[in-house]
Design an enzyme around this catalytic site. Structure first.
Site, short mmCIF file in Angstrom:
data_model
loop_
_atom_site.label_atom_id
_atom_site.label_comp_id
_atom_site.label_asym_id
_atom_site.label_seq_id
_atom_site.Cartn_x
_atom_site.Cartn_y
_atom_site.Cartn_z
N LYS A 190 34.48 87.72 78.60
CA LYS A 190 33.09 88.58 78.72
C LYS A 190 32.05 88.17 77.71
O LYS A 190 32.28 88.11 76.50
CB LYS A 190 33.30 89.86 78.73
CG LYS A 190 34.42 90.40 79.61
CD LYS A 190 33.59 90.79 80.77
CE LYS A 190 34.55 91.28 82.03
NZ LYS A 190 33.85 91.05 83.50
N ASP A 238 31.66 85.68 81.97
CA ASP A 238 31.20 86.74 82.90
C ASP A 238 29.97 87.61 81.83
O ASP A 238 30.43 87.96 81.00
CB ASP A 238 32.34 87.71 83.41
CG ASP A 238 31.75 88.58 84.47
OD1 ASP A 238 30.50 88.82 84.54
OD2 ASP A 238 32.56 89.42 84.98
N GLU A 272 29.92 83.85 85.50
CA GLU A 272 29.62 84.97 86.78
C GLU A 272 28.40 85.82 86.38
O GLU A 272 28.04 86.22 85.07
CB GLU A 272 30.88 85.98 86.77
CG GLU A 272 32.12 85.64 87.46
CD GLU A 272 33.09 86.46 87.19
OE1 GLU A 272 32.83 87.88 87.65
OE2 GLU A 272 34.29 86.23 86.78
N ASP A 289 28.63 87.80 91.40
CA ASP A 289 29.47 88.76 91.64
C ASP A 289 28.68 90.28 91.86
O ASP A 289 28.89 90.56 93.18
CB ASP A 289 30.28 88.81 90.22
CG ASP A 289 31.45 90.20 90.15
OD1 ASP A 289 31.66 90.51 91.33
OD2 ASP A 289 31.92 90.23 89.13
MG LIG Z 1 32.09 89.88 87.19
#
Ligand SMILES: [Mg+2]
Length: 363
Positions: free
Chosen positions: A161, A189, A215, A240
Site C-alpha cells: 500500500k 496500490d 492500482e 480499481d
Molecule cells: Mg486496490
C-alpha cells in the site's frame, strides 16, 4: 424449485491489527452473511463485505437492503440469477456488496443443483491460481519487516500500500526491495491517494524497484487523470476504485485509461457482473486481477472460482482474511504460500461452522 426462506446475519470478524490504506482505517470486518433456502432442501451461502471507504456502504445499509432483497426473492426461482439482477435496480449501485452476497448464494445453489463446483459450471478448469498478500501503510522499516515475513511464509507476490507523500512511498519501496531482494514480484496500490503530478513523481522514482503495476493512482472519478498517469508512467496502471460495473469497464476502455482491471465481487455486485466485466476485458485485450475487501473464505472462495473460470484474470489479491482473528468457514479454498486450491464439491464448496453460526445475530 422456489426460494422458501432467507436468513440474514450480522457477520463480524475482529482483525488482529487495524488495516490502514490511503483513504481509511478499518478495525473489524463488519460483514453480512446470507443463507438462501429452497423448498427442495438446498441451501446457498453468500457474504457481503461493505467497505465504506470504497463503496460507501456500511453493514447497516447492507442489512436494510438485505430486508428488501429478501422480500423480493421469497417464492422466486433461485436459478434465475439474471432476472434477480434486473430486479435490484439502483440497489446494485448503492449497495453492491449485499447484492453480491445474494448473487453468490444463488450461484451456490445453481452449482449444487448441477452437482458441479462453480468454476466448472462456469466453464473453467483446475489451473494454478496464486494470490499475493498485502502490507498496509506503515513506516518503511515496519513494512519491509512485514514483507520479509510474507516471503518467509512462502509468498512470491507482495502487494504494497502506498498513496501518501511520494518521497515516503519511494522510501517504502526502497526498504522493501532491500529486505526481500529482487526476485519476489511486487505490485503497489495507491488507493486514489495521489494527484497526477504526485503519481508521476512517485512512479518514476519507483521504476528501478521493478513494480508489476500500480492500482488506482488517482481519485476514482478522474478518468482523464488516470489516462494521464497511464500515458506517462513507467509502471502499468490498474483501475480499481474507478471500476465497479461492466459500464465502468467500457468507459475505461473507451478512455484508454488503464492497462489492467481489478475486478471485485463487492464492487460489481457479484459473480454475474464480474463475469461480464471479464468478458468485456477479454474483448478489449485487457487482463485483470480479482481482488477483495475483508471477506472471509466464503466470498474469497467465490472470487477464486471466478478466477478459475476466466483465463484473462491472471492476478489474484485474495488475502482479505489474512488478519482475521477467526476463520468461521468450513471447506472452501485453501491458501499455502500464495497457492490457491479450490474445492471440487458442488457450488462454492463452503459452509459456516455450525457453532459459529449459532452465535451470530440474525436479522
Ligand atoms: Mg486496490
Amino acid at each position: 424449485m422456489r426460494i422458501s426462506g432467507i436468513d440474514v446475519y450480522y457477520f463480524d470478524i475482529p482483525l488482529e491489527q487495524p488495516f490502514k490504506i490511503a483513504i481509511g482505517t478499518v478495525h473489524e470486518a463488519n460483514n453480512v452473511l446470507v443463507r438462501v433456502q429452497t423448498d427442495e432442501g438446498i441451501t446457498g451461502l453468500g457474504e457481503s463485505c461493505p467497505f465504506a471507504p470504497i463503496t460507501g456502504e456500511t453493514q447497516e445499509t447492507n442489512i436494510a437492503v438485505a430486508r428488501n432483497l429478501r422480500d423480493m426473492l421469497i417464492g422466486k426461482d433461485p436459478l434465475a440469477i439474471e432476472p434477480f439482477l434486473g430486479l435490484t435496480g439502483g440497489l446494485l449501485h448503492s449497495n453492491p456488496s449485499i447484492v453480491a452476497a445474494f448473487d453468490m448464494a444463488l450461484y451456490d445453489i445453481l452449482g449444487k443443483v448441477a452437482s458441479l463446483p462453480l468454476f466448472r459450471l462456469l466453464g473453467g478448469e483446475p489451473r494454478s491460481l496464486e494470490t499475493d498478500i498485502t502490507a498496509g501503510l506503515d513506516t518503511p522499516e515496519k513494512m519491509a519487516a512485514r514483507a520479509k515475513e510474507f516471503i518467509a511464509q512462502g509468498y512470491r507476490k507482495i502487494k504494497i500500500k502506498v498513496g501518501q507523500d511520494p518521497e515516503l512511498d519511494i522510501a517504502r519501496l526502497e526498504a522493501i526491495r532491500e529486505a526481500i531482494g529482487g526476485t519476489p514480484a511486487i505490485s503497489i496500490d495507491a488507493n486514489q491517494g495521489w494527484t497526477v503530478p504526485q503519481a508521476l513523481a512517485a512512479l518514476k522514482g519507483m521504476e528501478k524497484f521493478r513494480i508489476l503495476f500500480v492500482e488506482q493512482p488517482v481519485v476514482s472519478w478522474d478518468t482523464d487523470g488516470l489516462r494521464a498517469v497511464r500515458q506517462n508512467s513507467p509502471i502499468p496502471v490498474m483501475a480499481d476504485e474507478a471500476l465497479f460495473s461492466p459500464q465502468d469497464a467500457i468507459k475505461l476502455i473507451k478512455a484508454d485509461a488503464c492497462d489492467y482491471f481489478n475486478i471485485k465481487l463487492m464492487k460489481a455486485g457479484g459473480i454475474a457482473n464480474s463475469l461480464k466485466i471479464g468478458h468485456i476485458a477479454e474483448s478489449a485485450n485487457i487482463r485483470a486481477m480479482v481482488g477483495c475487501m475483508l471477506e472471509t473464505r466464503l466470498a474469497l472462495t467465490a472470487a477464486a472460482h471466478l478466477m478459475a473460470a476466466r483465463k484473462n484474470i491472471i492476478f489474484a489479491d485474495l488475502d482479505g482474511n489474512a488478519s482475521h482473528t477467526v476463520d468461521p468457514v468450513v471447506g472452501g479454498m485453501e491458501v499455502k504460500g500464495g497457492a490457491i486450491t479450490l474445492p471440487e464439491s458442488p457450488g462454492l464448496g463452503v459452509d459456516i461452522d455450525p457453532a459459529f453460526l449459532k452465535k451470530l445475530r440474525r436479522v
